[in-house]
Design a protein around this motif. Structure first.
Motif, PDB file in Angstrom:
ATOM      1  N   ILE A 175      -1.951 -81.925  74.961  1.00 21.99           N
ATOM      2  CA  ILE A 175      -0.620 -81.428  75.330  1.00 21.99           C
ATOM      3  C   ILE A 175      -0.663 -80.759  76.699  1.00 21.99           C
ATOM      4  CG2 ILE A 175       1.173 -79.760  74.727  1.00 21.99           C
ATOM      5  CD1 ILE A 175       0.566 -80.292  71.804  1.00 21.99           C
ATOM      6  N   LEU A 176      -1.649 -79.885  76.909  1.00 18.32           N
ATOM      7  CA  LEU A 176      -1.751 -79.195  78.198  1.00 18.32           C
ATOM      8  C   LEU A 176      -1.975 -80.176  79.339  1.00 18.32           C
ATOM      9  CD1 LEU A 176      -3.953 -76.131  77.190  1.00 18.32           C
ATOM     10  CD2 LEU A 176      -1.520 -76.118  77.736  1.00 18.32           C
ATOM     11  N   GLY A 177      -2.696 -81.249  79.064  1.00 20.89           N
ATOM     12  CA  GLY A 177      -2.949 -82.240  80.095  1.00 20.89           C
ATOM     13  C   GLY A 177      -1.716 -83.022  80.493  1.00 20.89           C
ATOM     14  N   LYS A 178      -0.749 -83.126  79.595  1.00 21.17           N
ATOM     15  CA  LYS A 178       0.473 -83.882  79.883  1.00 21.17           C
ATOM     16  C   LYS A 178       1.520 -83.042  80.618  1.00 21.17           C
ATOM     17  CE  LYS A 178       2.189 -86.378  76.602  1.00 21.17           C
ATOM     18  NZ  LYS A 178       2.668 -86.788  75.255  1.00 21.17           N
ATOM     19  N   VAL A 179       1.444 -81.710  80.466  1.00 17.11           N
ATOM     20  CA  VAL A 179       2.455 -80.836  81.060  1.00 17.11           C
ATOM     21  C   VAL A 179       2.095 -80.556  82.513  1.00 17.11           C
ATOM     22  CG1 VAL A 179       3.566 -78.589  80.934  1.00 17.11           C
ATOM     23  CG2 VAL A 179       2.958 -79.796  78.833  1.00 17.11           C
ATOM     24  N   LYS A 180       2.983 -80.905  83.432  1.00 20.80           N
ATOM     25  CA  LYS A 180       2.782 -80.675  84.855  1.00 20.80           C
ATOM     26  C   LYS A 180       3.990 -79.927  85.404  1.00 20.80           C
ATOM     27  CE  LYS A 180      -0.946 -83.284  84.819  1.00 20.80           C
ATOM     28  NZ  LYS A 180      -2.296 -82.707  84.965  1.00 20.80           N
ATOM     29  N   HIS A 181       3.760 -78.710  85.927  1.00 24.18           N
ATOM     30  CA  HIS A 181       4.854 -77.940  86.501  1.00 24.18           C
ATOM     31  C   HIS A 181       4.271 -76.912  87.450  1.00 24.18           C
ATOM     32  CE1 HIS A 181       8.426 -75.343  86.822  1.00 24.18           C
ATOM     33  NE2 HIS A 181       9.099 -76.404  86.443  1.00 24.18           N
ATOM     34  N   ARG A 182       4.949 -76.659  88.551  1.00 18.34           N
ATOM     35  CA  ARG A 182       4.437 -75.723  89.546  1.00 18.34           C
ATOM     36  C   ARG A 182       4.362 -74.302  89.012  1.00 18.34           C
ATOM     37  NH1 ARG A 182       8.592 -72.906  92.095  1.00 18.34           N
ATOM     38  NH2 ARG A 182      10.694 -73.611  91.556  1.00 18.34           N
ATOM     39  N   ASN A 183       5.121 -73.979  87.974  1.00 17.83           N
ATOM     40  CA  ASN A 183       5.118 -72.627  87.423  1.00 17.83           C
ATOM     41  C   ASN A 183       4.185 -72.470  86.234  1.00 17.83           C
ATOM     42  OD1 ASN A 183       6.933 -71.735  89.304  1.00 17.83           O
ATOM     43  ND2 ASN A 183       8.729 -72.127  88.024  1.00 17.83           N
ATOM     44  N   LEU A 184       3.411 -73.483  85.948  1.00 18.07           N
ATOM     45  CA  LEU A 184       2.445 -73.388  84.865  1.00 18.07           C
ATOM     46  C   LEU A 184       1.032 -73.353  85.417  1.00 18.07           C
ATOM     47  CD1 LEU A 184       3.842 -75.917  82.229  1.00 18.07           C
ATOM     48  CD2 LEU A 184       3.893 -73.440  82.113  1.00 18.07           C
ATOM     49  N   VAL A 185       0.238 -72.447  84.886  1.00 19.41           N
ATOM     50  CA  VAL A 185      -1.162 -72.387  85.301  1.00 19.41           C
ATOM     51  C   VAL A 185      -1.843 -73.696  84.948  1.00 19.41           C
ATOM     52  CG1 VAL A 185      -3.377 -71.343  84.709  1.00 19.41           C
ATOM     53  CG2 VAL A 185      -1.420 -69.895  85.229  1.00 19.41           C
ATOM     54  N   ARG A 186      -2.606 -74.217  85.882  1.00 19.08           N
ATOM     55  CA  ARG A 186      -3.229 -75.520  85.690  1.00 19.08           C
ATOM     56  C   ARG A 186      -4.506 -75.415  84.859  1.00 19.08           C
ATOM     57  NH1 ARG A 186      -5.228 -77.420  90.425  1.00 19.08           N
ATOM     58  NH2 ARG A 186      -5.111 -75.350  91.363  1.00 19.08           N
ATOM     59  N   VAL A 187      -4.727 -76.454  84.056  1.00 14.74           N
ATOM     60  CA  VAL A 187      -6.009 -76.607  83.375  1.00 14.74           C
ATOM     61  C   VAL A 187      -6.939 -77.312  84.346  1.00 14.74           C
ATOM     62  CG1 VAL A 187      -7.227 -77.587  81.399  1.00 14.74           C
ATOM     63  CG2 VAL A 187      -4.889 -76.763  81.132  1.00 14.74           C
ATOM     64  N   LEU A 188      -7.987 -76.629  84.758  1.00 13.31           N
ATOM     65  CA  LEU A 188      -8.893 -77.188  85.760  1.00 13.31           C
ATOM     66  C   LEU A 188     -10.015 -78.011  85.134  1.00 13.31           C
ATOM     67  CD1 LEU A 188      -9.204 -74.073  88.097  1.00 13.31           C
ATOM     68  CD2 LEU A 188      -7.604 -75.985  88.250  1.00 13.31           C
ATOM     69  N   GLY A 189     -10.274 -77.779  83.856  1.00 19.72           N
ATOM     70  CA  GLY A 189     -11.338 -78.521  83.202  1.00 19.72           C
ATOM     71  C   GLY A 189     -11.532 -78.027  81.780  1.00 19.72           C
ATOM     72  N   TYR A 190     -12.526 -78.567  81.123  1.00 14.46           N
ATOM     73  CA  TYR A 190     -12.813 -78.154  79.748  1.00 14.46           C
ATOM     74  C   TYR A 190     -14.255 -78.498  79.416  1.00 14.46           C
ATOM     75  CZ  TYR A 190     -12.511 -83.077  78.358  1.00 14.46           C
ATOM     76  OH  TYR A 190     -12.734 -84.423  78.226  1.00 14.46           O
ATOM     77  N   PHE A 191     -14.737 -77.901  78.333  1.00 15.73           N
ATOM     78  CA  PHE A 191     -16.059 -78.209  77.795  1.00 15.73           C
ATOM     79  C   PHE A 191     -15.917 -78.380  76.298  1.00 15.73           C
ATOM     80  CE2 PHE A 191     -19.965 -76.918  75.684  1.00 15.73           C
ATOM     81  CZ  PHE A 191     -20.916 -77.680  76.339  1.00 15.73           C
ATOM     82  N   SER A 192     -16.548 -79.425  75.740  1.00 14.40           N
ATOM     83  CA  SER A 192     -16.383 -79.673  74.312  1.00 14.40           C
ATOM     84  C   SER A 192     -17.588 -80.399  73.747  1.00 14.40           C
ATOM     85  CB  SER A 192     -15.113 -80.510  74.064  1.00 14.40           C
ATOM     86  OG  SER A 192     -14.978 -80.822  72.696  1.00 14.40           O
ATOM     87  N   ASN A 193     -18.146 -79.820  72.691  1.00 16.67           N
ATOM     88  CA  ASN A 193     -19.107 -80.525  71.845  1.00 16.67           C
ATOM     89  C   ASN A 193     -18.916 -80.030  70.420  1.00 16.67           C
ATOM     90  OD1 ASN A 193     -20.481 -78.056  71.592  1.00 16.67           O
ATOM     91  ND2 ASN A 193     -21.991 -78.580  73.156  1.00 16.67           N
ATOM     92  N   THR A 194     -19.797 -80.363  69.542  1.00 16.63           N
ATOM     93  CA  THR A 194     -19.610 -80.009  68.130  1.00 16.63           C
ATOM     94  C   THR A 194     -19.733 -78.517  67.869  1.00 16.63           C
ATOM     95  OG1 THR A 194     -21.948 -80.456  67.713  1.00 16.63           O
ATOM     96  CG2 THR A 194     -20.389 -82.260  67.321  1.00 16.63           C
ATOM     97  N   GLU A 195     -20.362 -77.774  68.791  1.00 20.86           N
ATOM     98  CA  GLU A 195     -20.608 -76.361  68.557  1.00 20.86           C
ATOM     99  C   GLU A 195     -19.772 -75.440  69.432  1.00 20.86           C
ATOM    100  OE1 GLU A 195     -24.761 -75.765  69.102  1.00 20.86           O
ATOM    101  OE2 GLU A 195     -25.341 -76.947  67.325  1.00 20.86           O
ATOM    102  N   LYS A 196     -19.417 -75.875  70.639  1.00 20.45           N
ATOM    103  CA  LYS A 196     -18.682 -75.017  71.561  1.00 20.45           C
ATOM    104  C   LYS A 196     -17.548 -75.797  72.211  1.00 20.45           C
ATOM    105  CE  LYS A 196     -22.571 -71.967  72.712  1.00 20.45           C
ATOM    106  NZ  LYS A 196     -23.405 -71.404  73.798  1.00 20.45           N
ATOM    107  N   LYS A 197     -16.430 -75.087  72.399  1.00 18.61           N
ATOM    108  CA  LYS A 197     -15.280 -75.673  73.087  1.00 18.61           C
ATOM    109  C   LYS A 197     -14.681 -74.598  73.993  1.00 18.61           C
ATOM    110  CE  LYS A 197     -14.232 -78.770  69.206  1.00 18.61           C
ATOM    111  NZ  LYS A 197     -14.808 -79.982  69.807  1.00 18.61           N
ATOM    112  N   ALA A 198     -14.244 -75.000  75.177  1.00 21.33           N
ATOM    113  CA  ALA A 198     -13.701 -74.030  76.134  1.00 21.33           C
ATOM    114  C   ALA A 198     -12.717 -74.705  77.069  1.00 21.33           C
ATOM    115  CB  ALA A 198     -14.825 -73.379  76.934  1.00 21.33           C
TER     116      ALA A 198
END
Length: 578
Positions: free
Chosen positions: A453-476
């Motif tokens: 959902i965050l990846g689909k939302v694009k707007h100048r007034n929304l803080v951008r998602v710059l990246g992510y980390f994901s595996n079976t034990e940790k997600k960020a």
């Protein structure tokens, strides 16, 4: 069996392509067919011919492996009728197909006939009415057609009748439930295509305990004669076209445990008499046209485990007496017209597993300790007018797997139990906020969905998602960094006078209640060195960041300029007068 196979193999030798019909064969017959294949193929060129599908991997059951030239007959042989001394016939969960042989009516000693979960088709043979000693009749989960034969009324010893999950149609003949069937206790006719009114004779069966006519096309109303069923414990009439009112006389069926009338056309109010049922455990009236409010007597039904009233026009407030329903496990009240606040006493429902109050007009706050119910696994409060913050004790909901709070007026910070936020620096020097999701929170399982959902939302007034980390034990998540913290921190932990705090509060009230219908959280993150300014009476009271804290000063200007970030990182840029 083997001599039959040998005879058919001779037939196959004469005409391999013409097809072969055999009875269901055990594994040794499959091996015999493979042996024949090896003898019939005289050259390697023939290996890809008509017998190509015959192979060792499926030799255990060639009938289901679709061997070319092989078809299998799984019909019940009419010779079953010769078993005149047979008392129990249990052939369920096989692959029998075709019609039920009429000769089965000759098994006059049968007390139990179970042909359920097969592929039987055709009509129910009226000859079943000859089985005067029959007590249990299971034909559910087949492809049977037609109607219930009236001759079944002759089975006076019948105790359980189950015809569910078939393709039976038409009006149920009254004779099928004759008054002589005084021993009949359980009737299952669910998931068919029956129509017309409910058969009146079925409500004169003195021993009836279970009546399941759900998922059909019955019309009309529930007759008053149902109160004659003093032993009835389960009434399932959901998913039909029944109408009129939910009968008050259901309260006279003192042994009722389950009432399911969902997805019908019942109107009027919920009868308070239902609250008199001492053993009441399940009440499902969702998706009707009910109005009014939830009767106080229903809240007093302390034995209730499920209350499902969703998709009606029921309004009013939730009573504090709801806390007395200490056995309640599931409460579904979505898409109604409930008002008022969520009673804090709801926290006492220690056995609650699922709670759905979404799509109402509930106001106020989410009660403290509301989320720490020990058994709560699903919580739906979305699409209301709930305010304030999410209770911080969400981390105590160790069993919570689904949490829906969207479309409200909630504000504040997301509790730390959902995840911690760290400052970080990327390789190019960009400072970022890294939100590490708590593995024990519902957000951990919903990480991919939220990221999508965050990846689909694009707007100048929304803080951008710059990246992510994901595996079976940790997600960020990796977000832009809001370096100067929150307005709450500035107001409560820095040396700001009461006058200036009140001035800032007035500006926020203006934003909440007066500015173009837009909503803004009372907790704001301040980005960089932008200023928060509010003008009254020509004197601008402006607040800016100085040494990490908010500092006020006066000036003379007529406009107010804002550039702020909400806790959800929503950046607002506009001008107003306040």
């Amino acid at each position: 069996m083997m001599w039959l196979l040998g005879a058919y193999l001779l037939l196959l030798q004469r005409d391999i392509v013409g097809g072969l019909v055999i009875l269901a064969a055990p594994m040794t017959d499959g091996e015999a067919l493979l042996s024949f294949k090896r003898g019939a193929i005289s050259s390697p060129d023939q290996k890809n011919g008509v017998l190509k599908s015959w192979n060792q991997s499926s030799a255990e059951n060639p009938c289901f492996a679709h061997w070319e030239g092989i078809s299998c007959d799984f019909s019940l042989p009419k010779e079953l009728g010769n078993l005149s001394n047979l008392e129990v016939m249990a052939l369920s969960q096989n692959s029998f197909s075709g019609a039920i042989p009429r000769s089965i009516g000759n098994c006059r000693s049968l007390s139990k006939l179970d042909l359920s979960a097969n592929r039987l088709s055709g009509v129910i043979p009226p000859e079943l009415g000859h089985l005067s000693k029959l007590q249990v009749l299971y034909l559910f989960a087949n492809n049977l057609l037609g109607n219930i034969p009236a001759s079944l009324g002759n089975c006076s010893d019948l105790q359980t009748l189950s015809f569910g999950k078939n393709n039976l149609t038409g009006k149920i003949p009254p004779e099928a439930f004759d008054e002589d069937m005084r021993n009949l206790q359980k009737v299952y006719l669910y998931s068919n295509h029956f129509s017309g009114e409910l058969p009146a004779t079925i409500f004169h069966l003195p021993s009836l305990q279970v009546l399941d006519l759900s998922n059909n096309s019955f019309t009309g109303y529930i007759p008053a004669d149902i109160q004659n069923l003093t032993r009835l414990i389960l009434l399932q009439l959901g998913w039909n076209n029944l109408s009129w009112l939910v009968p008050t006389f259901l309260g006279n069926c003192s042994n009722l445990i389950v009432i399911e009338l969902y997805r019908n056309r019942f109107a009027g109010e919920i009868p308070s008499q239902l609250g008199q049922l001492e053993s009441f455990q399940r009440l499902a009236l969702s998706s009707n046209h009910l109005v009014g409010s939830i009767p106080e007597q229903i809240y007093n039904a302390t034995s209730l485990q499920l209350l499902q009233l969703s998709n009606n026009r029921i309004g009013g407030k939730l009573s504090r007496v709801i806390s007395s329903m200490h056995n309640l496990e599931s409460l579904y009240l979505t898409n109604m017209s409930l008002t008022g606040s969520i009673p804090a006493d709801i926290r006492n429902l220690s056995k609650l597993v699922a709670l759905d109050l979404s799509r109402n007009n509930l106001q106020g706050i989410i009660p403290n300790c509301f989320l720490c119910l020990p058994s709560l696994g699903e919580l739906y409060l979305f699409d209301n007018q709930l305010e304030d913050s999410i209770p911080s004790d969400i981390s105590e909901s160790s069993n919570l797997v689904k949490l829906f709070l969207h479309l409200n007026r909630l504000s504040g910070i997301i509790p730390a139990s959902v995840g911690k936020v760290y400052k970080g620096v990327l390789s190019d020097g960009t400072r970022v906020a890294v939100k590490v999701v708590n593995p024990e929170s519902p957000a951990f399982e919903n990480f991919e969905h939220e990221l999508h959902i965050l990846g689909k939302v694009k707007h100048r007034n929304l803080v951008r998602v710059l990246g992510y980390f994901s595996n079976t034990e940790k997600k960020a998540f990796i977000f832009e960094l809001m370096a100067n913290g929150s307005l709450e921190h500035q107001l409560h932990e820095c040396n700001v006078s009461l006058e200036n705090r009140m001035g800032i509060a007035n500006c926020l009230v203006y934003l909440h209640c007066e500015f173009d219908g837009r909503q803004l959280s009372t907790l704001l993150h301040i980005h960089g060195h932008h200023r928060l300014r509010c003008t009254r009476g020509g004197i601008r009271r402006e607040v800016k960041l100085k040494d990490g804290c908010l500092q006020p000063w006066n000036s003379f200007d007529g406009n107010v300029e804002w550039e702020l970030r909400s806790p959800q990182a929503l950046q607002l840029q506009f001008r107003l007068e306040c």
